[in-house]
Scaffold this active site. Structure first.
Site, PDB file in Angstrom:
ATOM      1  N   ALA A  73      -6.886   2.397   7.388  1.00 29.20           N
ATOM      2  CA  ALA A  73      -5.452   2.582   7.643  1.00 29.20           C
ATOM      3  C   ALA A  73      -5.243   3.075   9.080  1.00 29.20           C
ATOM      4  O   ALA A  73      -5.802   2.508  10.018  1.00 29.20           O
ATOM      5  CB  ALA A  73      -4.867   3.534   6.601  1.00 29.20           C
ATOM      6  N   ASP A 122       0.823  -1.207   0.000  1.00 30.54           N
ATOM      7  CA  ASP A 122       0.000   0.000   0.000  1.00 30.54           C
ATOM      8  C   ASP A 122       0.860   1.261   0.000  1.00 30.54           C
ATOM      9  O   ASP A 122       0.472   2.286  -0.573  1.00 30.54           O
ATOM     10  CB  ASP A 122      -0.931  -0.003   1.206  1.00 30.54           C
ATOM     11  CG  ASP A 122      -2.163  -0.888   0.992  1.00 30.54           C
ATOM     12  OD1 ASP A 122      -2.342  -1.394  -0.132  1.00 30.54           O
ATOM     13  OD2 ASP A 122      -2.928  -1.070   1.947  1.00 30.54           O
ATOM     14  N   GLY A 123       2.036   1.205   0.643  1.00 34.24           N
ATOM     15  CA  GLY A 123       2.929   2.361   0.641  1.00 34.24           C
ATOM     16  C   GLY A 123       3.407   2.707  -0.762  1.00 34.24           C
ATOM     17  O   GLY A 123       3.460   3.883  -1.152  1.00 34.24           O
ATOM     18  N   ASP A 139      -2.320  13.270  21.568  1.00 36.53           N
ATOM     19  CA  ASP A 139      -1.094  13.060  20.796  1.00 36.53           C
ATOM     20  C   ASP A 139      -1.194  13.570  19.371  1.00 36.53           C
ATOM     21  O   ASP A 139      -0.173  13.733  18.697  1.00 36.53           O
ATOM     22  CB  ASP A 139      -0.737  11.568  20.772  1.00 36.53           C
ATOM     23  CG  ASP A 139      -0.165  11.085  22.091  1.00 36.53           C
ATOM     24  OD1 ASP A 139       0.103  11.930  22.968  1.00 36.53           O
ATOM     25  OD2 ASP A 139       0.006   9.863  22.245  1.00 36.53           O
ATOM     26  N   ARG A 195      -6.763  17.992  24.411  1.00 35.39           N
ATOM     27  CA  ARG A 195      -5.344  17.645  24.467  1.00 35.39           C
ATOM     28  C   ARG A 195      -5.182  16.178  24.080  1.00 35.39           C
ATOM     29  O   ARG A 195      -6.018  15.345  24.412  1.00 35.39           O
ATOM     30  CB  ARG A 195      -4.773  17.891  25.864  1.00 35.39           C
ATOM     31  CG  ARG A 195      -4.724  19.351  26.260  1.00 35.39           C
ATOM     32  CD  ARG A 195      -4.090  19.552  27.637  1.00 35.39           C
ATOM     33  NE  ARG A 195      -4.063  20.957  27.996  1.00 35.39           N
ATOM     34  CZ  ARG A 195      -3.088  21.800  27.665  1.00 35.39           C
ATOM     35  NH1 ARG A 195      -2.056  21.354  26.959  1.00 35.39           N
ATOM     36  NH2 ARG A 195      -3.144  23.059  28.013  1.00 35.39           N
TER      37      ARG A 195
END
Length: 283
Positions: A183, A67-68, A171, A169
């Site tokens: 994905a 897929d990359g 990540d 807040r």
């Protein structure tokens, strides 16, 4: 129809699959091109072509890799209407959903005009600093804002159609298309959306410090604005894992459905749910 091959030569199996494709084309006296670096490795230098020539001459493109590889290569053909077929030599392979042992069957089905073309929506992102646009990009899967591992949680303000919708807040934040719903967004708790039927934008927080914050699905016609504050350390924005830009406090990211689409070849003997079931080992 004239085909073009794009091959991830970092994967040994991709090289073997490409040789089988070349043999199939040559036996049938078919016209085809090969991306020039792969052409050299395959001993097919005379068929070598750069991306611009492929875009001018090819009727369809076969991408052999994971897929990359598909994501990286597909950006050369956004809006071109040249359909892409992915052959999977990676792991899950939602974009490259034709397995290597199905290569010949896929080539024969295309040769017999027995295939479908799906139009996949894209995201368009614009990065502003001091009211000046400093970067723009397209994304087939997603645009991700993420902190470095050694930095503190980010403070994120999320606006939809200029209305403040959330302030939290965490990540980071994933903005995904239905194609990208299987994905990174899925790993972060986002829903699966059928890209063959629905045009929408997914908003999936990454590890939010909030018990009640959940992913959202909004119309592809709506516009998102994101403001990020951090402890001064690096924050990155990344489209499809390939274009990373530093985001500093005060920057604003605008995301909307793009005016361009990507064409993907799908074989008629499988549905989206068949692919999900097989890749996720659900049944």
């Amino acid at each position: 129809m004239k085909a073009a091959l794009i091959v991830n030569l970092d994967k040994k199996e991709a090289f073997t699959v490409a040789e089988r494709a070349v043999e199939w084309f040559e036996k049938r006296d078919k016209e085809f091109l090969i991306e020039k670096r792969a052409a050299y490795q395959l001993g097919q230098k005379k068929r070598g072509a750069d991306y611009q020539q492929i875009k001018r001459e090819a009727d369809y493109i076969i991408i052999i890799g994971g897929d990359g590889t598909f994501l990286h290569s597909s950006h050369h053909f956004i809006g071109s209407e040249i359909p892409l077929l992915g052959i999977n030599v990676g792991h899950l392979g939602f974009l490259t959903d034709v397995e290597t042992d199905e290569l010949i069957k896929a080539l024969e089905m295309i040769d017999n005009n027995n295939y479908n073309i799906e139009k996949r929506m894209m995201l368009q992102t614009e990065h502003y600093r001091s009211e000046e646009k400093i970067n723009s990009s397209y994304a087939l899967n997603d645009y991700v804002i993420n902190r470095d591992p050694d930095s503190q949680m980010l403070k994120i303000e999320l606006y939809i159609n200029n209305e403040l919708v959330n302030n939290f807040r965490g990540d980071g934040l994933i903005i995904a298309t239905p194609t990208g719903s299987t994905a990174y967004s899925l790993s972060a708790g986002g829903p699966i959306i059928n890209p063959r039927q629905i045009k929408a934008i997914l908003i999936t927080p990454i590890c939010p410090h909030n018990l009640h914050l959940r992913p959202m699905v909004i119309s592809a016609e709506e516009r998102i604005r994101i403001k990020v504050d951090s402890d001064g350390r690096s924050v990155k924005g990344c489209a499809d894992g390939r274009q990373k830009n530093e985001i500093i406090p005060g920057d604003e990211i605008y995301i909307s459905g793009a005016d361009q689409e990507l064409s993907i070849i799908k074989l008629p003997d499988r549905t989206f749910y068949t692919t999900v079931k097989e890749k996720m080992h659900l049944a």
